[in-house]
Write an enzyme that holds these catalytic residues in place. Sequence first.
Site, PDB file in Angstrom:
ATOM      1  N   GLY A  14       0.779  -1.035   0.086  1.00  0.00           N
ATOM      2  CA  GLY A  14       0.087  -0.298   0.037  1.00  0.00           C
ATOM      3  C   GLY A  14       0.934   1.057   0.205  1.00  0.00           C
ATOM      4  N   ARG A  75       1.258  -4.977  -6.105  1.00  0.00           N
ATOM      5  CA  ARG A  75       0.910  -6.002  -4.949  1.00  0.00           C
ATOM      6  C   ARG A  75       1.736  -7.384  -5.922  1.00  0.00           C
ATOM      7  NH1 ARG A  75      -3.022  -3.095  -2.206  1.00  0.00           N
ATOM      8  NH2 ARG A  75      -1.732  -3.052   0.345  1.00  0.00           N
ATOM      9  N   ASP A 106       4.057  -3.822   6.229  1.00  0.00           N
ATOM     10  CA  ASP A 106       4.103  -5.682   7.129  1.00  0.00           C
ATOM     11  C   ASP A 106       4.220  -6.504   5.930  1.00  0.00           C
ATOM     12  OD1 ASP A 106       3.072  -7.458   9.375  1.00  0.00           O
ATOM     13  OD2 ASP A 106       1.572  -7.609   8.173  1.00  0.00           O
ATOM     14  N   THR A 129       3.843   3.219   6.210  1.00  0.00           N
ATOM     15  CA  THR A 129       2.165   2.801   5.926  1.00  0.00           C
ATOM     16  C   THR A 129       1.285   3.274   6.352  1.00  0.00           C
ATOM     17  OG1 THR A 129       0.005   0.944   6.771  1.00  0.00           O
ATOM     18  CG2 THR A 129       2.981   0.207   7.587  1.00  0.00           C
ATOM     19  N   ASP A 131      -1.184   2.374   8.268  1.00  0.00           N
ATOM     20  CA  ASP A 131      -2.143   2.266   9.371  1.00  0.00           C
ATOM     21  C   ASP A 131      -0.995   1.732  10.684  1.00  0.00           C
ATOM     22  OD1 ASP A 131      -3.304   1.024   7.070  1.00  0.00           O
ATOM     23  OD2 ASP A 131      -1.975  -0.927   6.853  1.00  0.00           O
ATOM     24  N   ASP A 133       0.930  -0.519  11.799  1.00  0.00           N
ATOM     25  CA  ASP A 133       0.837  -1.597  12.631  1.00  0.00           C
ATOM     26  C   ASP A 133       1.754  -2.451  12.570  1.00  0.00           C
ATOM     27  OD1 ASP A 133       1.472  -1.759   9.339  1.00  0.00           O
ATOM     28  OD2 ASP A 133      -0.395  -3.157   9.636  1.00  0.00           O
ATOM     29  N   ARG A 175      -6.400  -1.572   8.278  1.00  0.00           N
ATOM     30  CA  ARG A 175      -5.739  -2.716   8.069  1.00  0.00           C
ATOM     31  C   ARG A 175      -5.605  -3.722   9.414  1.00  0.00           C
ATOM     32  NH1 ARG A 175      -1.788  -5.516   3.769  1.00  0.00           N
ATOM     33  NH2 ARG A 175      -0.841  -4.587   3.956  1.00  0.00           N
TER      34      ARG A 175
HETATM   35  P1  ADP Z   1       2.390  -4.268   3.110  1.00  0.00           P
HETATM   36  O1  ADP Z   1       3.629  -3.959   2.695  1.00  0.00           O
HETATM   37  O2  ADP Z   1       1.561  -2.956   2.602  1.00  0.00           O
HETATM   38  O3  ADP Z   1       1.624  -4.596   3.832  1.00  0.00           O
HETATM   39  P2  ADP Z   1       1.234  -6.512   1.204  1.00  0.00           P
HETATM   40  O4  ADP Z   1       0.904  -6.548   2.502  1.00  0.00           O
HETATM   41  O5  ADP Z   1       0.318  -7.121   0.326  1.00  0.00           O
HETATM   42  O6  ADP Z   1       1.608  -4.972   1.414  1.00  0.00           O
HETATM   43  O7  ADP Z   1       2.578  -7.003   0.286  1.00  0.00           O
HETATM   44  C1  ADP Z   1       3.487  -6.248  -0.413  1.00  0.00           C
HETATM   45  C2  ADP Z   1       4.196  -7.846  -0.662  1.00  0.00           C
HETATM   46  O8  ADP Z   1       4.908  -8.544  -0.340  1.00  0.00           O
HETATM   47  C3  ADP Z   1       2.980  -8.703  -1.266  1.00  0.00           C
HETATM   48  O9  ADP Z   1       2.755  -8.391  -2.672  1.00  0.00           O
HETATM   49  C4  ADP Z   1       4.017  -9.816  -1.847  1.00  0.00           C
HETATM   50  O10 ADP Z   1       4.466  -9.616  -3.089  1.00  0.00           O
HETATM   51  C5  ADP Z   1       5.143  -9.635  -1.136  1.00  0.00           C
HETATM   52  N1  ADP Z   1       5.042 -10.759   0.131  1.00  0.00           N
HETATM   53  C6  ADP Z   1       3.810 -10.224   1.336  1.00  0.00           C
HETATM   54  N2  ADP Z   1       4.304 -11.039   2.342  1.00  0.00           N
HETATM   55  C7  ADP Z   1       5.013 -12.584   1.336  1.00  0.00           C
HETATM   56  C8  ADP Z   1       5.516 -13.669   2.041  1.00  0.00           C
HETATM   57  N3  ADP Z   1       5.143 -14.153   3.264  1.00  0.00           N
HETATM   58  N4  ADP Z   1       6.627 -14.089   1.234  1.00  0.00           N
HETATM   59  C9  ADP Z   1       7.284 -13.274   0.051  1.00  0.00           C
HETATM   60  N5  ADP Z   1       6.832 -12.176  -0.416  1.00  0.00           N
HETATM   61  C10 ADP Z   1       5.786 -11.461   0.321  1.00  0.00           C
END
Ligand code: ADP
Length: 326
Positions: A14, A75, A106, A129, A131, A133, A175
């Site tokens: 995000g 993502r 996260d 972020t 959030d 969090d 979130r």
């Molecule tokens: P944010 O960083 O805002 O929390 P996301 O949860 O969408 O956003 O995570 C961003 C990207 O990080 C995902 O689209 C993916 O490419 C990568 N990612 C998240 N979790 C994992 C994981 N367990 N293993 C590998 N890559 C991950």
Amino acid sequence: MNKKLCIGVLTSGGDAPGMNAAIRAVTRTAIYNGIEVKGIMRGYKGLVFNEIIPFKTENVSNIIQRGGTILKTARCDEFRTPEGRKTAYDNMVAAGINALVVIGGDGSMTGAYQFAREFDVPIAAMPGTIDNDLYGTDTTIGYDTALNTIMDAVDKIRDTATSHERLFFIEVMGRSAGFLALNGAIASGAEAAIIPEMYTEADQLDELISNGMRKSKNSSIVLVAESELTGGAMGLAKRVQEEYPQYDVRVSILGHLQRGGSPTASDRILASRMGEAAVNALLDGQRNVMIGIQNGNLVNVPFSKAIRDDKPIDRSLMNMVKILSI
Ligand code: ADP
């Protein structure tokens, strides 16, 4: 040895206001130290699909005040697979990159942690972020701007809420974390916040109603964190209409406007400090740490700790909201 570092910087997940200030700080600190920097487009997608561009100091001119991220963000499902991460690593090495700065939330931190366990890549991450969090840091890049945006929006909604004597549920992002809802409620003088962290302890809606909402007021504003646990603003409004039909209820979901806008001074300063610290951490030979801020001081937080999903929220503030809204 330092001269051989070549840092790839990316923004992932995000978007958050202040990411550009972070990219700028990373780029300029690296160049100042004689380190090469490459911008990786669209988060981990840019590694997997090889969208990597050399960065000069001009690439980050005139961006500190801009919301969003010039590197774009995305993502990337491919990065969740071992094959995708192998391709990402091969592309990174082919581009001459031997260290990463990841700016994200996260999920991005979890991805970085996974990547660092599989490949020999030092990574410094920055919490970007709205959030707030991430564990191990008092605040995150973008959180203060989002909080101010929420405050401005609630101020406006209050004008109409008061005129019509209504109960407003305003849903904010987070979130599954209640920081924006709770602190947004304090900043805007809302009557209550409904947050997922306290959901299992009490029925916050029943408590709100039995505490005499609207007894002495002609309107009420309740900030609700988006979450399956709270049921969101729509879920709560539906319940009130069914259980307490005497209330004139309205819902406002603030949505993506919370992500936009020019970053506040706090976020620009935080992003600048963290960006400099991320490059310095890599120069010091540190790896796999998130730069956090605790009591005003920058700290290095191991990834394993940063991604714990139980960042504590100050519960006494919930009570304070009640006291201040009598
Ligand atoms: P944010 O960083 O805002 O929390 P996301 O949860 O969408 O956003 O995570 C961003 C990207 O990080 C995902 O689209 C993916 O490419 C990568 N990612 C998240 N979790 C994992 C994981 N367990 N293993 C590998 N890559 C991950």
